[in-house]
Scaffold this active site. Structure first.
Site, mmCIF file in Angstrom:
data_model
loop_
_atom_site.group_PDB
_atom_site.id
_atom_site.type_symbol
_atom_site.label_atom_id
_atom_site.label_comp_id
_atom_site.label_asym_id
_atom_site.label_seq_id
_atom_site.Cartn_x
_atom_site.Cartn_y
_atom_site.Cartn_z
ATOM 1 N N HIS A 20 0.814 -1.217 0.000
ATOM 2 C CA HIS A 20 0.000 0.000 0.000
ATOM 3 C C HIS A 20 0.839 1.255 0.000
ATOM 4 O O HIS A 20 0.517 2.239 -0.656
ATOM 5 C CB HIS A 20 -0.954 -0.005 1.195
ATOM 6 C CG HIS A 20 -2.219 -0.718 0.861
ATOM 7 N ND1 HIS A 20 -2.807 -1.643 1.670
ATOM 8 C CD2 HIS A 20 -2.972 -0.651 -0.263
ATOM 9 C CE1 HIS A 20 -3.878 -2.100 1.069
ATOM 10 N NE2 HIS A 20 -4.005 -1.522 -0.098
ATOM 11 N N ARG A 58 -18.692 10.051 -14.503
ATOM 12 C CA ARG A 58 -19.203 8.678 -14.416
ATOM 13 C C ARG A 58 -20.000 8.548 -13.115
ATOM 14 O O ARG A 58 -19.441 8.241 -12.064
ATOM 15 C CB ARG A 58 -18.042 7.684 -14.440
ATOM 16 C CG ARG A 58 -17.354 7.543 -15.797
ATOM 17 C CD ARG A 58 -16.254 6.494 -15.721
ATOM 18 N NE ARG A 58 -15.864 5.989 -17.017
ATOM 19 C CZ ARG A 58 -14.715 6.284 -17.618
ATOM 20 N NH1 ARG A 58 -13.856 7.096 -17.056
ATOM 21 N NH2 ARG A 58 -14.411 5.746 -18.788
ATOM 22 N N ARG A 103 -22.995 12.018 -17.081
ATOM 23 C CA ARG A 103 -23.517 10.826 -17.769
ATOM 24 C C ARG A 103 -24.472 10.106 -16.828
ATOM 25 O O ARG A 103 -24.144 9.890 -15.648
ATOM 26 C CB ARG A 103 -22.374 9.886 -18.158
ATOM 27 C CG ARG A 103 -22.918 8.633 -18.820
ATOM 28 C CD ARG A 103 -21.853 7.726 -19.343
ATOM 29 N NE ARG A 103 -21.168 7.025 -18.276
ATOM 30 C CZ ARG A 103 -20.170 6.177 -18.501
ATOM 31 N NH1 ARG A 103 -19.736 5.979 -19.737
ATOM 32 N NH2 ARG A 103 -19.584 5.564 -17.504
ATOM 33 N N GLU A 113 -21.187 4.316 -28.430
ATOM 34 C CA GLU A 113 -20.277 3.279 -27.948
ATOM 35 C C GLU A 113 -20.754 1.892 -28.350
ATOM 36 O O GLU A 113 -20.212 0.892 -27.897
ATOM 37 C CB GLU A 113 -20.074 3.381 -26.428
ATOM 38 C CG GLU A 113 -21.345 3.506 -25.629
ATOM 39 C CD GLU A 113 -21.113 3.737 -24.140
ATOM 40 O OE1 GLU A 113 -19.983 3.560 -23.654
ATOM 41 O OE2 GLU A 113 -22.085 4.083 -23.462
ATOM 42 N N ASN A 156 -13.961 2.956 -25.548
ATOM 43 C CA ASN A 156 -13.714 1.711 -24.786
ATOM 44 C C ASN A 156 -14.747 0.653 -25.175
ATOM 45 O O ASN A 156 -14.416 -0.471 -25.554
ATOM 46 C CB ASN A 156 -13.828 1.959 -23.277
ATOM 47 C CG ASN A 156 -12.917 3.057 -22.791
ATOM 48 O OD1 ASN A 156 -11.969 3.407 -23.481
ATOM 49 N ND2 ASN A 156 -13.191 3.603 -21.631
ATOM 50 N N ASP A 157 -16.017 1.038 -25.048
ATOM 51 C CA ASP A 157 -17.055 0.066 -25.384
ATOM 52 C C ASP A 157 -17.193 -0.109 -26.887
ATOM 53 O O ASP A 157 -17.488 -1.203 -27.363
ATOM 54 C CB ASP A 157 -18.395 0.496 -24.769
ATOM 55 C CG ASP A 157 -18.480 0.058 -23.320
ATOM 56 O OD1 ASP A 157 -18.169 -1.116 -23.052
ATOM 57 O OD2 ASP A 157 -18.807 0.883 -22.458
ATOM 58 N N ARG A 206 -13.521 -6.173 -22.969
ATOM 59 C CA ARG A 206 -12.388 -5.252 -22.809
ATOM 60 C C ARG A 206 -11.519 -5.580 -21.604
ATOM 61 O O ARG A 206 -10.412 -5.067 -21.466
ATOM 62 C CB ARG A 206 -12.890 -3.802 -22.744
ATOM 63 C CG ARG A 206 -13.730 -3.473 -21.543
ATOM 64 C CD ARG A 206 -14.557 -2.203 -21.759
ATOM 65 N NE ARG A 206 -14.313 -1.193 -20.751
ATOM 66 C CZ ARG A 206 -15.045 -0.106 -20.580
ATOM 67 N NH1 ARG A 206 -16.095 0.114 -21.349
ATOM 68 N NH2 ARG A 206 -14.756 0.769 -19.665
ATOM 69 N N CYS A 221 -14.537 10.349 -25.350
ATOM 70 C CA CYS A 221 -14.315 10.308 -23.904
ATOM 71 C C CYS A 221 -13.779 8.946 -23.453
ATOM 72 O O CYS A 221 -13.583 8.718 -22.273
ATOM 73 C CB CYS A 221 -15.594 10.650 -23.145
ATOM 74 S SG CYS A 221 -16.928 9.498 -23.479
HETATM 75 C C1 PEP Z 1 -16.371 4.203 -23.078
HETATM 76 O O1 PEP Z 1 -17.001 3.150 -23.208
HETATM 77 O O2 PEP Z 1 -15.464 4.563 -23.862
HETATM 78 C C2 PEP Z 1 -16.652 5.092 -21.945
HETATM 79 C C3 PEP Z 1 -16.093 6.259 -21.831
HETATM 80 O O3 PEP Z 1 -17.493 4.603 -20.986
HETATM 81 P P1 PEP Z 1 -17.014 3.607 -19.825
HETATM 82 O O4 PEP Z 1 -15.535 3.393 -19.956
HETATM 83 O O5 PEP Z 1 -17.395 4.240 -18.538
HETATM 84 O O6 PEP Z 1 -17.802 2.367 -20.117
HETATM 85 MG MG MG Z 2 -18.769 2.852 -22.036
#
Ligand code: PEP
Ligand code: MG
Length: 840
Positions: free
Chosen positions: A462, A569, A605, A696, A719-720, A730, A767
């Site tokens: 830690h 988020r 969001r 996404e 990301n999604d 992912r 994002c």
């Molecule tokens: C994404 O999916 O790119 C995103 C920003 O949302 P999260 O990572 O919170 O799913």
């Molecule tokens: Mg997402």
């Protein structure tokens, strides 16, 4: 099938109850029996594999073919002999046959240094592999039948009233980057206490009660591993679901993804090069937090506690222990309140050990055996530490420091000592210690600390993580030479290479000064211009926003130069709650974030729960494919009261700047329309609120034109989008090598979305994590992205990169990028992009 363990050594058979150690006697480590040895060779009691040898050489763990793990622990308190009196005859990982020598013992040496030579032989997972001792109080010769180990699962003695068939069961993959360390283990224990059902978690052939933080840590579960949950009792279903969801959600810790920009990983690093013998005047360890510091050595003295073994009576000692735990709990709370966020979190998690049922059971047993409260607590903690160290997993061994910290807090309270106030630190102190405990760190005046160097500890301890989050250079595990350095000696801590140089010569100092100067200049240069608006060299305005998950993040983001928040988020704001937060409470948190950012805009969001982000207060059904199930807006439509409450809370925010709403997991324009209708119903018509759609899913990318006409702005969640485009989870550990957000298949969709946004006259941002990668910025900008919403720490670097770009060159690069066939080719292309700068 029954396994008969042969006696590993000749001697007198001792039942575990009579072992002079509360942890072994209390079956905390496992079940079995012990031998008081008369022989000097410890042998394998069965065929198997050596899974762990303690660093001090006093204990060996074998895994039998049946999967049973057997710990042979020579003597009591022998870890303190630091290897003296033990000679290894095997190495970790070796296959052995019954009777093969494991350790040679110098019984004379051991008898002089150890509290007792009684050698426990215990099966670690006795719940699965029940143990019987056929005969006690007898002499036995090495090789003779000693213990019988069953193969059929059974429950622990104290749990024998519970049926073998669980009332509910499931399994879950752990995505926590450091697995079950103290924080998530404490959260699981806390969640489990809401239910009457008893929940058991299993992994690696070991089992742990969900209520015991220590036992959960000792499971040794790492990122990407599967854990089985079984619950017994009336509310078993709910218990299993809540715990599985909590684990899957990662309790708000960043999930174990691969492609995080290196500098966003906060400067932590691991030096994997072999440890060479340090030259005189230097020590070498593992880099825990990168950086370079010149300063003066300052030794942090370790606190020793003396206590009597014998107690003054069961009632008195129980009360003393309870009082001391209460005192320690309060002390940790106070330290947590004054420490920074991360240190505070660690200290709060440590508080869970104070109420750990297994630790308390072992301590109470010792008190009933006539021991003092201090002795009982010390033994319980030592047993738990041995349990962690005995797993042979270095990450778990590092967690033992947290236990030591909790031990010290309670012993200190029992000794009636006030927390030792450390001597005042000199300026630019390089703090040297055997092992630095989180509560010690919380008491230091960090403004005086230039670096940390510890003899023990590892890069995931830690303190290592805290040092990295504080941005203080730190080296851990540098060996005991560190403790020989006198306070006040000039030292140079090179936490890029993991070296501590004692009394460095002028040449080394001047090189280090040069490096420090260059680094500071670069940081200062970035910081100086971080607050400027993002803009390419040829005048294309690119807004650089921050992704946030808390009020504290907002301050940090502004410091870093964020021009607003492009993604709040909200699912992380109330993740520890078991009931949905009321409207006013949500509104107050949104308001605090809007105020912290003002006059910058805030994009909130809506809850993106479900999938890999479970929330304890969202009762989602078990799903075969949660990532394709009730997630994001779909989950909110299923629980309309949550959606209404969130919208109502956002409508209450009074903000000088714009406060916009972003909808997660959109697949078509109609979904945007449904939310708008609800907003109108809630009275939002009077105050128009911009509603944006996250792009996404491949469906949203394909329908971006019609979505762009309905929504006020678009934000691409790469990301999604990558996850669903590539059909790869992912967070899947085995796909981590192949999964890349920066894939041409994703870029083609980004390009289509940018075109759709431009046609409808809408702003388009990114994002997802791709927005935090400076290397990806020219491609995204070239495709038409106008806003990048990144992790705050990356903002200065990102803006610097943007300033160096010409929009025209970015457009050419983006065209070439779309022609690439895979992520590797795309990354090579951007790495080779020299960013010709156009003169403004
Ligand atoms: C994404 O999916 O790119 C995103 C920003 O949302 P999260 O990572 O919170 O799913
Ligand atoms: Mg997402």
């Amino acid at each position: 099938m029954k396994l008969v363990l042969a006696a590993p050594i000749s001697g007198w058979v001792v039942p575990l109850d009579d072992v002079p150690d509360a942890a072994f006697a209390g079956r905390m480590v496992g079940d079995g029996a012990a031998i008081d040895p008369t022989d000097s060779v410890l042998r394998a009691p069965c065929d198997g594999v050596v899974t762990a040898i303690a660093a001090a050489g006093h204990a060996v763990t074998l895994r039998a073919e049946s999967g049973a793990e057997i710990l042979l622990h020579v003597g009591i308190d022998t870890v303190g002999l630091q290897g003296q009196g033990f000679t290894r005859r095997v190495e970790q990982g070796a296959g052995v046959r019954r009777g093969d020598p494991l350790l040679e013992l110098d019984l004379d040496r051991l008898a002089r240094g150890a509290k007792s030579l009684v050698t426990p032989v215990v099966v670690l997972d006795a719940a699965r592999f029940p143990v019987t001792l056929p005969g006690k109080d007898r002499l036995i010769r090495a090789g003779e039948p000693f213990l019988e180990v069953g193969g059929a699962p059974r429950l622990r003695d104290e749990e024998s009233a519970t049926p073998a068939e669980p009332d509910a069961a499931t399994d879950v993959i752990v995505h926590l980057p450091h697995g079950f360390h103290a924080r998530p283990a404490a959260q699981i224990a806390r969640l489990s206490r809401q239910f009457t059902a008893r929940v058991v978690l299993s992994a690696h052939g070991r089992e742990a009660s969900a209520g015991s933080t220590v036992a959960l840590m000792a499971l040794g579960v790492g990122a990407g591993e599967r854990v089985e949950l079984r619950a017994f009792g009336a509310d078993a279903e709910a218990a299993v679901r809540t715990l599985a969801d909590g684990i899957a959600s990662g309790f708000g810790e960043p999930q174990a993804h691969r492609k995080v920009p290196a500098s966003a990983a906060c400067g932590r690093d691991r030096d994997a090069s072999p440890r060479a013998a340090p030259p005189a005047g230097s020590a070498r360890g593992t880099v825990a937090s990168r950086g370079l510091a010149i300063g003066v050595a300052w030794q942090l003295a370790e606190q020793e506690f003396a206590f009597p073994e014998a107690g003054g009576g069961v009632a008195i000692e129980r009360t003393r222990l309870d009082d001391a735990r209460g005192y320690a709990r309060e002390r940790l709370r106070q330290l947590a309140a004054t420490a920074g966020d991360d240190t505070g979190d660690v200290l709060s998690a440590q508080g869970a050990f104070l109420d750990d049922p297994e630790l308390l059971e072992v301590a109470d047993r010792a008190i009933r055996d006539g021991k003092s409260a201090a002795h009982a607590w010390h033994s319980a903690i030592r047993g738990a530490r041995e349990l962690l160290e005995g797993t042979g997993d270095s990450r778990l061994a590092e967690r033992a420091a947290d236990l030591r910290d909790v031990e010290a807090q309670v012993l200190q309270a029992l000794a009636g000592e006030a927390g030792a106030v450390p001597d005042p630190l000199p300026e630019a102190a390089i703090v040297l210690a055997g092992e630095l405990l989180p509560s010690q760190l919380a008491r230091l005046d960090l403004s005086q600390v230039a670096g940390f160097c510890t003899a023990a500890g590892g890069p995931t301890s830690h303190v290592a993580l805290l040092a990295a989050s504080l941005g203080i250079p730190a080296v851990v595990g540098a060996g005991t030479a560190v403790l020989e350095v006198t306070s006040g000696t000039p030292v140079l801590l090179d936490a890029d290479t993991g070296r501590l140089l004692v009394d460095p010569d002028e040449e080394a100092l001047s090189r280090a000064r040069g490096r420090i100067k260059a680094r500071r200049a670069r940081r200062a240069q970035l910081a100086e211009r971080a607050r400027e608006d993002g803009c390419t060299a040829d005048g294309r305005r690119i807004r650089v926003f921050a992704n946030l998950a808390s009020v504290a993040d907002a301050g940090q983001a502004i410091e870093a130069g964020a021009e607003g928040c492009g993604l709040l988020r909200t699912e992380f704001l109330f993740q520890d709650r078991t009931a949905a937060p009321p409207v006013d409470e949500q509104a107050a948190v949104f308001q605090a974030i809007a105020d912290a950012l003002a006059p910058r805009p805030l994009v909130i969001r809506l809850l993106d729960a479900g999938g890999d982000k479970a929330l304890p207060y969202l009762p989602l059904p078990a799903e075969a494919n949660p990532l394709l199930g009730l997630r994001g807006l779909r989950a909110l439509f299923r629980f309309p009261e949550l959606l209404r409450d969130q919208l109502a809370a956002i409508l209450q925010v009074e903000s000088a700047a714009e406060c916009r709403i972003l909808l997660p997991m959109i697949t078509e324009a109609g979904e945007v329309g449904r939310v708008r209708a609800l907003l109108d119903e809630l009275g939002g018509r009077g105050r128009p609120v911009a509603v944006g759609a996250m792009i996404e899913t491949p469906a949203a990318a394909a329908l971006a034109r019609s979505i762009a006409r309905t929504a006020d702005f678009l934000s691409i969640g790469t990301n999604d989008l990558a996850q669903y485009t590539l059909a790869m989870d992912r967070a899947h550990p085995e796909l981590a090598g192949a999964f890349d957000f920066f894939h041409p298949a994703v870029l083609h969709q980004v390009a289509a979305v940018c075109e759709a946004a431009a046609a409808a006259g809408r702003d388009v941002s990114v994002c997802g994590a791709l927005a935090s990668e400076p290397a990806a910025a020219p491609v995204l900008i070239g495709l038409g992205v106008q806003t990048l919403s990144a992790v705050p720490a990356m903002i200065p670097e990102l803006k610097d990169r943007i300033r160096s770009l010409s929009f025209a060159a970015c457009r050419d690069l983006a065209r070439d990028a779309l022609a690439q066939e895979d992520a590797g080719a795309l990354r090579r292309l951007v790495d080779g992009f020299a960013a010709p700068v156009a003169k403004p």
